[in-house]
Design an enzyme around this catalytic site. Structure first.
Site, mmCIF file in Angstrom:
data_model
loop_
_atom_site.group_PDB
_atom_site.id
_atom_site.type_symbol
_atom_site.label_atom_id
_atom_site.label_comp_id
_atom_site.label_asym_id
_atom_site.label_seq_id
_atom_site.Cartn_x
_atom_site.Cartn_y
_atom_site.Cartn_z
ATOM 1 N N ASP A 101 0.857 -1.180 0.000
ATOM 2 C CA ASP A 101 0.000 0.000 0.000
ATOM 3 C C ASP A 101 0.899 1.236 0.000
ATOM 4 O O ASP A 101 1.792 1.356 0.849
ATOM 5 C CB ASP A 101 -0.838 -0.008 1.283
ATOM 6 C CG ASP A 101 -2.212 0.593 1.090
ATOM 7 O OD1 ASP A 101 -2.307 1.616 0.406
ATOM 8 O OD2 ASP A 101 -3.171 0.035 1.645
ATOM 9 N N ASP A 202 -3.176 4.604 -2.386
ATOM 10 C CA ASP A 202 -4.236 5.157 -1.540
ATOM 11 C C ASP A 202 -4.752 6.493 -2.087
ATOM 12 O O ASP A 202 -3.944 7.369 -2.445
ATOM 13 C CB ASP A 202 -3.648 5.374 -0.134
ATOM 14 C CG ASP A 202 -4.693 5.764 0.888
ATOM 15 O OD1 ASP A 202 -5.619 4.965 1.108
ATOM 16 O OD2 ASP A 202 -4.589 6.879 1.454
ATOM 17 N N GLU A 253 -6.815 3.451 -5.596
ATOM 18 C CA GLU A 253 -8.053 3.695 -4.841
ATOM 19 C C GLU A 253 -8.587 5.049 -5.289
ATOM 20 O O GLU A 253 -7.932 6.076 -5.084
ATOM 21 C CB GLU A 253 -7.795 3.706 -3.339
ATOM 22 C CG GLU A 253 -9.107 3.798 -2.578
ATOM 23 C CD GLU A 253 -8.949 4.200 -1.116
ATOM 24 O OE1 GLU A 253 -9.710 3.691 -0.286
ATOM 25 O OE2 GLU A 253 -8.077 5.027 -0.803
ATOM 26 N N HIS A 326 -10.920 -2.578 4.693
ATOM 27 C CA HIS A 326 -10.739 -2.119 6.067
ATOM 28 C C HIS A 326 -11.523 -0.843 6.368
ATOM 29 O O HIS A 326 -11.470 -0.355 7.496
ATOM 30 C CB HIS A 326 -9.248 -1.881 6.307
ATOM 31 C CG HIS A 326 -8.702 -0.823 5.392
ATOM 32 N ND1 HIS A 326 -8.609 -1.000 4.031
ATOM 33 C CD2 HIS A 326 -8.274 0.440 5.631
ATOM 34 C CE1 HIS A 326 -8.140 0.097 3.472
ATOM 35 N NE2 HIS A 326 -7.929 0.998 4.427
ATOM 36 N N ASP A 327 -12.191 -0.274 5.359
ATOM 37 C CA ASP A 327 -12.993 0.938 5.577
ATOM 38 C C ASP A 327 -14.492 0.640 5.530
ATOM 39 O O ASP A 327 -15.302 1.550 5.741
ATOM 40 C CB ASP A 327 -12.712 1.975 4.479
ATOM 41 C CG ASP A 327 -11.279 2.484 4.486
ATOM 42 O OD1 ASP A 327 -10.667 2.528 5.566
ATOM 43 O OD2 ASP A 327 -10.779 2.833 3.400
HETATM 44 O O1 LIG Z 1 -15.712 7.156 -0.035
HETATM 45 P P1 LIG Z 1 -14.809 7.736 -1.083
HETATM 46 O O2 LIG Z 1 -14.809 9.248 -1.097
HETATM 47 O O3 LIG Z 1 -15.123 7.163 -2.453
HETATM 48 O O4 LIG Z 1 -13.312 7.341 -0.743
HETATM 49 C C1 LIG Z 1 -12.799 6.043 -0.671
HETATM 50 C C2 LIG Z 1 -12.144 5.799 0.662
HETATM 51 O O5 LIG Z 1 -11.176 6.850 0.844
HETATM 52 C C3 LIG Z 1 -10.517 6.902 2.112
HETATM 53 O O6 LIG Z 1 -9.741 5.739 2.306
HETATM 54 C C4 LIG Z 1 -8.333 5.659 2.246
HETATM 55 O O7 LIG Z 1 -7.607 6.797 2.672
HETATM 56 C C5 LIG Z 1 -7.665 7.134 4.062
HETATM 57 C C6 LIG Z 1 -6.586 8.145 4.299
HETATM 58 O O8 LIG Z 1 -5.334 7.635 3.929
HETATM 59 C C7 LIG Z 1 -7.491 5.928 4.992
HETATM 60 O O9 LIG Z 1 -7.941 6.294 6.271
HETATM 61 C C8 LIG Z 1 -8.290 4.731 4.529
HETATM 62 O O10 LIG Z 1 -8.087 3.637 5.373
HETATM 63 C C9 LIG Z 1 -7.898 4.466 3.096
HETATM 64 O O11 LIG Z 1 -8.465 3.289 2.563
HETATM 65 C C10 LIG Z 1 -11.597 6.987 3.197
HETATM 66 O O12 LIG Z 1 -11.004 7.020 4.470
HETATM 67 C C11 LIG Z 1 -12.548 5.821 3.126
HETATM 68 O O13 LIG Z 1 -13.563 5.920 4.118
HETATM 69 C C12 LIG Z 1 -13.210 5.794 1.755
HETATM 70 O O14 LIG Z 1 -13.965 4.607 1.635
#
Ligand SMILES: O=P(O)(O)OC[C@H]1O[C@H](O[C@H]2O[C@H](CO)[C@@H](O)[C@H](O)[C@H]2O)[C@H](O)[C@@H](O)[C@@H]1O
Length: 559
Positions: A101, A202, A253, A326-327
């Site tokens: 990642d 990310d 992502e 994980h989100d």
């Molecule tokens: O829901 P979206 O606006 O389409 O965004 C997708 C995800 O983005 C973020 O996730 C990623 O980045 C974050 C910061 O580095 C990190 O906290 C997370 O674990 C990463 O996967 C956001 O935090 C997610 O909730 C969204 O699903």
């Protein structure tokens, strides 16, 4: 680079590991790299081709590793660089690739670059980040952080604000600065040189911000930095300098993106990335785009989003197929029935994404049908987004504690982060010590040991899904058609190539439903490759039949 080397991932299934919650090799209560090594044979049995590790770099762990303070070192909580090298070698020995990642939209505010930049307008690293003067004595814009509150934080010593689209401890990098782009290339090069097979990038579509930084009168600011003005140029630059040199698989992502941009990100000419994650199908329980509410999912919207992306990418781009990460909350709790039909609905949901075009991703525990834990106290939550939102909604907006607890139980990112349930011993065999996040209480029934021992488990169903992708070509390259877009309960799609037709028929609800396939399809000559009901596997296939609760059937018809 040879085509086969570039394209192994088209028939592959990738397994996501959240190391903190996967397996503790000792008694710390947090998972580690040695724990992952100990489970490689389990992953080999499942049959996955690659592992995506969420960040294991040095980090103060405000956002569990998505706040990197040193890209070149392993967080001691997870082990050492020697452990990592061992993991890479051991995985490769088993024919399993490793995807790292890479978080380069932002760094931790503890990163040496930010520490130098903070409080010093003359630091050589000041321009690595995005700084703005106050406007009318306050934040430069009304942009909102994705974790709640304004997206600008004040550097008191210089009187300027820095941008943080996520937590205030995650400062956004200034990609306009060519030095930042050189640093990013060096970081990725370092890991590629070690033998890492690919990268998950990310929120990579947020790296290019509109440079006039306008106030957003109609939204939270995202339209000024999502799929921003120079994002494709930046990705092409990084891809040419590193990814294409190493033949790395790359998955971006893409937060709140569009099909048009994803066609370019994942274009088959390989100039940017191999494939993309988009999240639109996971917002079908966000009424009017609002995540922080409790709501059922919209089945018609779900199908229409899948149709849009499957048809849109077909033959031109490539997408990641997934329900869980994980989100996201656990899919069996979210779209299935984790009480009455946990096994049936977990299998049906797995089948309905795995048979689409793209590369499937399995998030740890999904393959055994793990559920949301059903936490009832705010003290059980650890996630920075969840605790921030609790504070904002309960303490500032007046939402009741009970209402917010119900919302978190459905929407919190911690729902997926509970420790992996390995067996029925204390702490689910995840650790010998109390885990950092409470194990779901159902671990005595739902655990990997029991699932591996039971041929009818979700685990063995997923194993078969992974295998089917390798054996049945139409799953990789067939065209996609939704056969029943208007149906209220059934999601039934067809994949078709010159020599094969594959049907994936899914009942998304807990009642029986009559299914009538188009008469033109020679279903009687078809073979049911997989179902979550043994009777359906054995019965002769017909054009009309009754689908049992949450039933799925995968039927192959030779042409
Ligand atoms: O829901 P979206 O606006 O389409 O965004 C997708 C995800 O983005 C973020 O996730 C990623 O980045 C974050 C910061 O580095 C990190 O906290 C997370 O674990 C990463 O996967 C956001 O935090 C997610 O909730 C969204 O699903």
């Amino acid at each position: 680079m040879l085509k086969e080397q570039l394209e192994w991932w088209r028939t592959a299934t990738i397994y996501q590991i959240y190391p903190k919650s996967f397996c503790d090799s000792g008694s710390k209560g947090t998972g580690d790299i040695q724990g992952i090594i100990a489970k490689l044979d389990y992953l080999k049995t499942l049959g996955v081709d690659a592992l995506w590790l969420t960040p294991v770099y040095s980090s103060p762990m405000i956002d569990n590793g998505y706040d990197i303070s040193d890209y070149y070192n392993i967080n001691p909580e997870f082990g050492t660089m020697a452990d990592f090298d061992q993991l890479l070698a051991q995985a490769h020995q088993r024919g399993i690739r490793i995807v790292m990642d890479i978080v380069v939209n932002h760094t931790s505010t503890e990163h040496a670059w930010f520490q130098s930049a903070l409080g010093d307008r003359n630091s050589p690293y000041r321009d690595y980040y995005i700084w703005k003067d106050p406007v009318d004595g306050a934040e430069p814009t009304n942009w909102q952080s994705k974790f709640g509150g304004n997206a600008w934080a004040l550097d008191e010593a210089t009187g300027q604000y820095y941008l943080h689209l996520f937590a205030k401890e995650q400062a956004d990098l200034n990609w306009e600065n060519p030095k930042v782009r050189e640093e990013v290339k060096e970081v990725i090069n370092f890991w590629a040189e070690k033998g890492v097979d690919g990268f998950r990038l990310d929120v990579i579509n947020l790296i290019s911000k509109q440079q006039d930084f306008p106030n957003d009168d109609i939204g939270d600011g995202r339209r000024f930095y999502t799929d921003g003005p120079r994002v494709h140029e930046y990705l092409q630059e990084i891809s040419e300098a590193v990814f294409q040199q190493y033949g790395s698989v790359t998955v971006g992502e893409m937060s709140s993106t569009t099909l048009e941009h994803c066609l370019q990100y994942s274009s088959l000419d390989g100039k940017e990335l191999s494939m993309v994650f988009n999240f639109h199908h996971l917002k079908v329980d966000y009424p009017n785009g609002e995540k922080w509410t409790k709501a059922p999912f919209d089945f018609h919207q779900l199908k229409s989003i899948f149709n849009h992306w499957q048809l849109g990418l077909n033959g031109k781009g490539w997408g990641a197929l997934f329900w869980c990460n994980h989100d996201q909350p656990r899919v069996v709790s979210r779209l299935g029935d984790d009480v009455n039909y946990r096994i049936e609905s977990a299998k049906m949901l797995g089948a309905s994404v795995h048979m689409m075009q793209g590369t499937p991703y399995i998030f740890q525990g999904e393959e055994i049908g793990m559920t949301n834990p059903g936490y009832t106290s705010i003290d059980q939550y650890r996630d920075v987004e969840s605790t921030n939102m609790y504070d904002i909604m309960v303490n500032q907006q007046g939402v009741s504690h009970d209402e917010m607890m119900a919302i978190l139980a459905q929407k919190s990112r911690d729902n997926s982060r509970t420790p992996m349930q390995w067996d029925d011993s204390d702490y689910a065999g995840f650790s010998k010590a109390q885990p950092w996040l409470q194990v779901a209480e159902n671990y005595k029934q739902i655990n990997a040991k029991a699932a591996v021992a039971d041929q009818n488990s979700v685990f063995h169903f997923y194993r078969q899904l992974i295998q089917l992708r390798k054996e049945v070509a139409v799953i990789t390259d067939g065209d996609y058609t939704d056969l029943m877009p208007e149906h209220d309960r059934i999601f039934c799609y067809k994949r078709e190539s010159a020599s094969q037709i594959l049907l994936c028929v899914n009942n998304y609800y807990g009642d029986e439903v009559e299914c009538h396939l188009p008469e033109g399809l020679a279903v009687v000559s078809g073979e049911c490759l997989l179902s979550n009901y043994a009777e359906s596997m054995k019965a002769a296939q017909q054009n009309s039949f009754t689908l049992k609760p949450y039933e799925t059937r995968i039927i192959l018809i030779a042409k």
